[in-house]
Design an enzyme around this catalytic site. Structure first.
Site, PDB file in Angstrom:
ATOM      1  N   ASN A 239       0.833  -1.210   0.000  1.00 30.98           N
ATOM      2  CA  ASN A 239       0.000   0.000   0.000  1.00 30.98           C
ATOM      3  C   ASN A 239       0.862   1.252   0.000  1.00 30.98           C
ATOM      4  O   ASN A 239       1.914   1.314   0.638  1.00 30.98           O
ATOM      5  CB  ASN A 239      -0.991  -0.003   1.171  1.00 30.98           C
ATOM      6  CG  ASN A 239      -0.366  -0.154   2.534  1.00 30.98           C
ATOM      7  OD1 ASN A 239       0.645  -0.835   2.686  1.00 30.98           O
ATOM      8  ND2 ASN A 239      -0.943   0.462   3.540  1.00 30.98           N
TER       9      ASN A 239
ATOM     10  N   CYS B  77     -10.850  -3.091  -4.015  1.00 30.49           N
ATOM     11  CA  CYS B  77      -9.865  -4.061  -4.516  1.00 30.49           C
ATOM     12  C   CYS B  77     -10.556  -5.299  -5.061  1.00 30.49           C
ATOM     13  O   CYS B  77     -10.127  -5.864  -6.071  1.00 30.49           O
ATOM     14  CB  CYS B  77      -8.887  -4.443  -3.407  1.00 30.49           C
ATOM     15  SG  CYS B  77      -7.746  -3.088  -3.043  1.00 30.49           S
TER      16      CYS B  77
ATOM     17  N   CYS C 193      -4.230   0.730  -2.350  1.00 31.71           N
ATOM     18  CA  CYS C 193      -4.097  -0.486  -1.541  1.00 31.71           C
ATOM     19  C   CYS C 193      -3.056  -1.428  -2.149  1.00 31.71           C
ATOM     20  O   CYS C 193      -2.757  -1.377  -3.352  1.00 31.71           O
ATOM     21  CB  CYS C 193      -5.417  -1.238  -1.491  1.00 31.71           C
ATOM     22  SG  CYS C 193      -6.736  -0.406  -0.608  1.00 31.71           S
TER      23      CYS C 193
ATOM     24  N   GLU D 298      -3.314  -4.590  -2.830  1.00 28.63           N
ATOM     25  CA  GLU D 298      -3.848  -5.480  -3.867  1.00 28.63           C
ATOM     26  C   GLU D 298      -3.871  -4.780  -5.223  1.00 28.63           C
ATOM     27  O   GLU D 298      -3.555  -5.363  -6.255  1.00 28.63           O
ATOM     28  CB  GLU D 298      -5.280  -5.918  -3.505  1.00 28.63           C
ATOM     29  CG  GLU D 298      -5.377  -6.750  -2.234  1.00 28.63           C
ATOM     30  CD  GLU D 298      -5.562  -5.911  -0.968  1.00 28.63           C
ATOM     31  OE1 GLU D 298      -5.076  -4.761  -0.917  1.00 28.63           O
ATOM     32  OE2 GLU D 298      -6.194  -6.419  -0.039  1.00 28.63           O
TER      33      GLU D 298
ATOM     34  N   GLU E  10       0.343   5.244   0.617  1.00 28.77           N
ATOM     35  CA  GLU E  10      -0.599   6.250   1.113  1.00 28.77           C
ATOM     36  C   GLU E  10      -0.252   7.637   0.587  1.00 28.77           C
ATOM     37  O   GLU E  10       0.798   7.847  -0.032  1.00 28.77           O
ATOM     38  CB  GLU E  10      -0.610   6.222   2.653  1.00 28.77           C
ATOM     39  CG  GLU E  10      -1.105   4.884   3.170  1.00 28.77           C
ATOM     40  CD  GLU E  10      -1.367   4.852   4.665  1.00 28.77           C
ATOM     41  OE1 GLU E  10      -0.893   5.754   5.394  1.00 28.77           O
ATOM     42  OE2 GLU E  10      -2.051   3.904   5.098  1.00 28.77           O
TER      43      GLU E  10
ATOM     44  N   CYS F 109     -10.369  -4.919   0.475  1.00 30.32           N
ATOM     45  CA  CYS F 109     -11.501  -3.975   0.565  1.00 30.32           C
ATOM     46  C   CYS F 109     -12.379  -4.110  -0.681  1.00 30.32           C
ATOM     47  O   CYS F 109     -12.004  -4.738  -1.676  1.00 30.32           O
ATOM     48  CB  CYS F 109     -10.992  -2.542   0.723  1.00 30.32           C
ATOM     49  SG  CYS F 109     -10.380  -1.813  -0.807  1.00 30.32           S
TER      50      CYS F 109
HETATM   51  N1  THU Z   1      -5.360  -1.261   2.621  1.00 31.53           N
HETATM   52  C1  THU Z   1      -4.848  -2.147   1.730  1.00 31.53           C
HETATM   53  O1  THU Z   1      -3.683  -2.064   1.345  1.00 31.53           O
HETATM   54  N2  THU Z   1      -5.663  -3.130   1.273  1.00 31.53           N
HETATM   55  C2  THU Z   1      -6.982  -3.277   1.602  1.00 31.53           C
HETATM   56  O2  THU Z   1      -7.657  -4.117   1.058  1.00 31.53           O
HETATM   57  C3  THU Z   1      -7.571  -2.405   2.624  1.00 31.53           C
HETATM   58  C4  THU Z   1      -6.727  -1.308   3.126  1.00 31.53           C
HETATM   59  C5  THU Z   1      -4.507  -0.163   3.107  1.00 31.53           C
HETATM   60  C6  THU Z   1      -4.924   1.200   2.646  1.00 31.53           C
HETATM   61  C7  THU Z   1      -4.362   2.079   3.737  1.00 31.53           C
HETATM   62  O3  THU Z   1      -3.024   2.422   3.399  1.00 31.53           O
HETATM   63  C8  THU Z   1      -4.330   1.203   4.963  1.00 31.53           C
HETATM   64  O4  THU Z   1      -4.515  -0.124   4.510  1.00 31.53           O
HETATM   65  C9  THU Z   1      -5.399   1.540   5.967  1.00 31.53           C
HETATM   66  O5  THU Z   1      -6.647   1.557   5.394  1.00 31.53           O
END
Ligand code: THU
Length: 139
Positions: A49, A98, A60, A62, A51, A95
């Site tokens: 991920n 994704c 994310c 994925e 940010e 999520c």
């Molecule tokens: N995140 C992911 O990398 N994958 C997911 O399926 C859900 C959330 C990350 C996004 C963000 O950087 C952190 O988790 C908190 O939401």
């Protein structure tokens, strides 16, 4: 359940997901996530991920892995397994965004492995995202 993917292959994918999570750029949430995609020709593509200060721009793990895979190997890739890991000891299934993004390239019977409570849960893609939005008229 897809029988052609062994437990050891899934374990290896989970290890690769945890490894790439070390590279996470997550200064805002501190939640370090990694994903590893297994393609039907045996290739593995990982992502973490990334940010952003404008939170909605966060990508994310994925989707990072998916975009890497298409960029590297082209639009015909097929995903047969996905492993997700995080370094926070938390549950983390992919999520909704994704799931819908993976749906373009994932086999319906692809195996998805992710942390759920104290255990790793494995389920088929079509269990994870039933009734996916799909504009393709023919399969
Ligand atoms: N995140 C992911 O990398 N994958 C997911 O399926 C859900 C959330 C990350 C996004 C963000 O950087 C952190 O988790 C908190 O939401």
């Amino acid at each position: 359940m897809r029988t052609s993917i062994s437990e050891s292959i899934l374990d290896d994918l989970l290890r690769q997901a945890a490894l790439v999570a070390e590279k996470s750029y997550s200064p805002y949430s501190g939640f370090r996530v990694g994903a590893a995609l297994l393609l039907d020709d045996g290739k593995v593509v990982t992502g973490t991920n990334v940010e952003n200060a404008s939170f909605g721009l966060t990508v994310c793990a994925e989707r990072t892995a998916l975009v890497k895979a298409v960029s590297e190997f082209g639009p015909r890739i097929r995903i047969t397994a996905v492993a997700v890991a995080n370094l926070n000891g938390a549950a983390s299934s992919p999520c909704g965004a994704c799931r819908q993004t993976l749906a373009e390239f994932a086999e319906r019977d692809a195996l998805i492995a992710f942390p759920a409570g104290r255990e790793i849960r494995t389920m088929r893609f079509d269990e994870l995202l039933p009734l996916q939005f799909d504009m393709k008229l023919e399969k």
